[in-house]
Design an enzyme around this catalytic site. Structure first.
Site, PDB file in Angstrom:
ATOM      1  N   ASP A 167       0.816  -1.219   0.000  1.00 58.84           N
ATOM      2  CA  ASP A 167       0.000   0.000   0.000  1.00 58.84           C
ATOM      3  C   ASP A 167       0.849   1.268   0.000  1.00 58.84           C
ATOM      4  OD1 ASP A 167      -2.266  -1.680   0.220  1.00 58.84           O
ATOM      5  OD2 ASP A 167      -1.928  -1.815   2.377  1.00 58.84           O
ATOM      6  N   LYS A 226       2.064   2.267  -5.215  1.00 60.28           N
ATOM      7  CA  LYS A 226       2.773   1.852  -6.430  1.00 60.28           C
ATOM      8  C   LYS A 226       1.937   2.087  -7.694  1.00 60.28           C
ATOM      9  CE  LYS A 226       3.193  -2.248  -4.510  1.00 60.28           C
ATOM     10  NZ  LYS A 226       2.863  -1.981  -3.124  1.00 60.28           N
ATOM     11  N   LYS A 261      -0.189   4.425  -8.558  1.00 67.35           N
ATOM     12  CA  LYS A 261      -0.079   5.792  -9.070  1.00 67.35           C
ATOM     13  C   LYS A 261       1.290   6.012  -9.724  1.00 67.35           C
ATOM     14  CE  LYS A 261       1.699  10.013  -8.353  1.00 67.35           C
ATOM     15  NZ  LYS A 261       1.182  11.268  -7.882  1.00 67.35           N
ATOM     16  N   ALA A 314      -3.921  -7.566  -4.020  1.00 64.58           N
ATOM     17  CA  ALA A 314      -3.429  -6.199  -4.217  1.00 64.58           C
ATOM     18  C   ALA A 314      -4.562  -5.286  -4.677  1.00 64.58           C
ATOM     19  CB  ALA A 314      -2.336  -6.211  -5.287  1.00 64.58           C
ATOM     20  N   GLY A 315      -4.386  -4.010  -4.445  1.00 67.05           N
ATOM     21  CA  GLY A 315      -5.358  -3.026  -4.943  1.00 67.05           C
ATOM     22  C   GLY A 315      -4.588  -1.769  -5.302  1.00 67.05           C
ATOM     23  N   HIS A 316      -4.356  -1.566  -6.592  1.00 66.57           N
ATOM     24  CA  HIS A 316      -3.544  -0.428  -7.021  1.00 66.57           C
ATOM     25  C   HIS A 316      -4.446   0.700  -7.500  1.00 66.57           C
ATOM     26  CE1 HIS A 316       0.215  -3.142  -7.764  1.00 66.57           C
ATOM     27  NE2 HIS A 316      -0.126  -3.022  -6.499  1.00 66.57           N
ATOM     28  N   GLN A 365       2.080  -5.780  -3.146  1.00 71.39           N
ATOM     29  CA  GLN A 365       2.427  -5.936  -1.730  1.00 71.39           C
ATOM     30  C   GLN A 365       3.763  -5.222  -1.449  1.00 71.39           C
ATOM     31  OE1 GLN A 365       1.274  -9.185  -3.312  1.00 71.39           O
ATOM     32  NE2 GLN A 365      -0.671  -8.276  -2.793  1.00 71.39           N
ATOM     33  N   ARG A 380     -10.477  -2.828   5.032  1.00 71.35           N
ATOM     34  CA  ARG A 380     -10.084  -2.840   6.448  1.00 71.35           C
ATOM     35  C   ARG A 380      -9.273  -1.585   6.785  1.00 71.35           C
ATOM     36  NH1 ARG A 380      -6.991  -8.514   6.978  1.00 71.35           N
ATOM     37  NH2 ARG A 380      -6.307  -7.904   4.910  1.00 71.35           N
ATOM     38  N   PRO A 381      -9.465  -1.045   8.019  1.00 75.49           N
ATOM     39  CA  PRO A 381      -8.613   0.091   8.401  1.00 75.49           C
ATOM     40  C   PRO A 381      -7.156  -0.370   8.452  1.00 75.49           C
ATOM     41  CG  PRO A 381     -10.198  -0.453  10.147  1.00 75.49           C
ATOM     42  CD  PRO A 381     -10.379  -1.466   9.076  1.00 75.49           C
ATOM     43  N   ARG A 382      -6.263   0.432   7.879  1.00 73.15           N
ATOM     44  CA  ARG A 382      -4.842   0.070   7.937  1.00 73.15           C
ATOM     45  C   ARG A 382      -4.247   0.561   9.245  1.00 73.15           C
ATOM     46  NH1 ARG A 382      -4.084   2.350   1.956  1.00 73.15           N
ATOM     47  NH2 ARG A 382      -4.882   0.562   0.804  1.00 73.15           N
ATOM     48  N   GLY A 389       0.409  13.614  -4.259  1.00 71.97           N
ATOM     49  CA  GLY A 389      -1.047  13.484  -4.325  1.00 71.97           C
ATOM     50  C   GLY A 389      -1.411  12.257  -5.137  1.00 71.97           C
TER      51      GLY A 389
HETATM   52  P1  IMP Z   1      -2.799 -12.778   1.666  1.00 75.48           P
HETATM   53  O1  IMP Z   1      -1.780 -12.221   0.702  1.00 75.48           O
HETATM   54  O2  IMP Z   1      -4.209 -12.482   1.290  1.00 75.48           O
HETATM   55  O3  IMP Z   1      -2.544 -14.228   1.948  1.00 75.48           O
HETATM   56  O4  IMP Z   1      -2.573 -12.032   3.080  1.00 75.48           O
HETATM   57  C1  IMP Z   1      -1.376 -12.187   3.827  1.00 75.48           C
HETATM   58  C2  IMP Z   1      -0.990 -10.876   4.498  1.00 75.48           C
HETATM   59  O5  IMP Z   1      -0.555  -9.940   3.528  1.00 75.48           O
HETATM   60  C3  IMP Z   1      -2.133 -10.206   5.258  1.00 75.48           C
HETATM   61  O6  IMP Z   1      -1.591  -9.541   6.389  1.00 75.48           O
HETATM   62  C4  IMP Z   1      -2.652  -9.183   4.274  1.00 75.48           C
HETATM   63  O7  IMP Z   1      -3.293  -8.099   4.891  1.00 75.48           O
HETATM   64  C5  IMP Z   1      -1.344  -8.757   3.623  1.00 75.48           C
HETATM   65  N1  IMP Z   1      -1.536  -8.257   2.257  1.00 75.48           N
HETATM   66  C6  IMP Z   1      -1.776  -8.973   1.145  1.00 75.48           C
HETATM   67  N2  IMP Z   1      -1.879  -8.174   0.077  1.00 75.48           N
HETATM   68  C7  IMP Z   1      -1.691  -6.927   0.516  1.00 75.48           C
HETATM   69  C8  IMP Z   1      -1.634  -5.655  -0.142  1.00 75.48           C
HETATM   70  O8  IMP Z   1      -1.791  -5.513  -1.355  1.00 75.48           O
HETATM   71  N3  IMP Z   1      -1.408  -4.589   0.672  1.00 75.48           N
HETATM   72  C9  IMP Z   1      -1.202  -4.701   1.999  1.00 75.48           C
HETATM   73  N4  IMP Z   1      -1.234  -5.863   2.656  1.00 75.48           N
HETATM   74  C10 IMP Z   1      -1.469  -6.970   1.920  1.00 75.48           C
END
Ligand code: IMP
Length: 427
Positions: A13, A16, A18, A39-41, A222, A301-303, A413
């Site tokens: 998070d 990346k 952007k 992942a969520g970009h 990640q 989820r809250p980070r 930004g």
């Molecule tokens: P998984 O990759 O879904 O198996 O999750 C394993 C761990 O990696 C957990 O703590 C997730 O929250 C974290 N995680 C997986 N993908 C991401 C990401 O894109 N950003 C932040 N944390 C991630």
């Protein structure tokens, strides 16, 4: 021209998406090399706001080929959704998926949930997308790959054996409900038809671009501290977000690389369980979370939020060989009276400056902070270094000293153009 790796340097998070959307102007191929739709970009440009879970973030440029590399695990339904979204939004980049990318099957998603439930208090806090179980099957030689969708005969031989085994696991070990094999066959034939035009030999595309003098970006997902080998095991993801993944996950050779850059947020965040020495469980952490909107792009989820950790950062530089850093979300620190940076840990009454990768030890570490002055004025949206408040630039310079690498880009930004280029990253 060479390949450039853009790698998450913390716990993911870092922003990346952007950065890759910004850099892809100068690349003809963008390749995702690891992870899945965990992942969520987030990408914001003239086409709109997008959260890509699988599609590489270069897809908004007309000259790019965006490849989902063999190191990625692909949920075909998610990929098809993203292809649909890209078409509706008129995104001009081309997309391909490696024939050797492993598939996330419905039983992987089921097992992800059941395994987490069984872990109880020591749950990892996975994203629940089936990513870990899909990698388990890849290594266990029980996986299905995108290319196999095109061979229904082979699928019909292998699938029943695999699904039988998974169903025994699901029902007998976890007490869950079995998966219907007919539904799986229905899905795989639908996926085969819809995905056939996208299945490619990714190593050939990458080699062709490099031989033709084009730039290639290796897009990380990640972050280094979630790496299965180099991260805070077992609170990690199941792939290699670190630099090695750019080779094994794409089929590129090491001599083709022109640079390896780490993306660092100006503070730290973590989603899910696991040690996080600089975590702020107070109103400052809450302030950062709310100001920055630090909620998971995939799960909402809250980070967990905390100060910049230079001990972890130096470790990340070491295991990735970064030659520069990109600093994101600097604007979030605008207006703080003072800002803390962790420069060492206290572990069992001793000061240490090396990152203990062992999660139990790391959990016992207490941060030792250096306090740096904050700055007044806004860095939000700036595009020139000369416009930055002097305190903000001093903060960047201090991070460079602590990590021993120069900053190449400062992101100010979420929009594509909101960036200050301090030194050019690509030729
Ligand atoms: P998984 O990759 O879904 O198996 O999750 C394993 C761990 O990696 C957990 O703590 C997730 O929250 C974290 N995680 C997986 N993908 C991401 C990401 O894109 N950003 C932040 N944390 C991630």
């Amino acid at each position: 021209m060479p390949a450039y790796a853009v790698i998450g340097a913390q716990w993911g998070d870092e922003g990346k998406g952007k950065i890759i959307d910004f850099l892809a102007e100068d690349a003809s191929v963008v390749v995702r090399y690891s992870g899945g739709n965990n992942a969520g970009h987030t990408v914001i440009n003239q086409f709109g706001t997008f959260k890509f879970h699988l599609a590489p973030s270069g897809i908004c440029w007309p000259h790019t080929m965006n490849v989902i590399g063999n190191g990625v695990v692909v949920d075909p339904d998610v990929l098809l959704d993203e292809i649909g979204m890209a078409q509706r939004a008129g995104l001009p980049g081309k997309l391909g998926v490696s024939d050797r990318a492993h598939l996330i099957m419905p039983y992987h998603v089921t097992l992800d949930e059941l395994e987490e439930r069984r872990r109880g208090k020591s749950a990892i806090g996975t994203t629940g997308r089936g990513v870990g179980p899909a990698y388990v099957d890849k290594v266990g030689r029980m996986g299905l790959r995108a290319g196999e969708l095109l061979d229904p005969e082979d699928l019909s031989l292998r699938m029943p054996q695999i699904v039988d085994f998974k169903n025994e696991l699901i029902t007998k070990v976890y007490g869950g409900s079995p998966i219907d094999i007919e539904e799986i066959f229905e899905k795989t034939s639908r996926w085969a038809e819809a995905l056939a035009p996208y299945i490619v030999r990714s190593e050939d595309i990458i080699a062709g671009a490099l031989e033709g003098g084009e730039n290639v970006i290796m897009e990380g997902a990640q972050g280094a501290l979630l790496d299965i080998d180099h991260g805070t095991y077992p609170y990690v993801t199941s792939s290699n977000p670190t630099v090695g993944g750019t080779l094994t996950g794409t089929g590129a050779g090491p001599r083709s690389f022109g640079g390896v850059t780490g993306v660092f947020k100006a503070y730290c965040t973590r989603v899910g369980s696991g040690p996080f020495p600089t975590e702020l469980e107070d109103e400052t952490g809450e302030l950062i979370r709310n100001k920055a909107g630090e909620f998971g792009a995939t799960t909402g989820r809250p980070r967990r939020c905390g100060w910049f950790d230079a001990v972890a950062g130096r470790y990340s530089v070491r295991v990735n060989g970064f030659d520069s850093m990109i600093i994101t979300r600097l604007d979030i620190l605008d207006g703080f009276d003072s800002i803390k940076v962790c420069t060492a840990y206290e572990l069992d009454h001793k000061e240490i400056d090396r990152f203990p990768v062992d999660s139990v030890l790391l959990d016992r570490c207490r941060p030792i902070y250096e306090e740096v002055p904050g700055w007044q004025g806004s860095s939000a949206g700036l595009t020139q270094a000369s416009q930055l408040p002097p305190g903000a630039m001093a903060f960047v310079r201090r991070l460079e000293e602590l990590l021993g690498i120069p900053a190449s880009i400062i992101s100010t930004g979420p929009k594509r153009e909101e960036a200050i280029v301090l030194r050019s990253l690509m030729q």
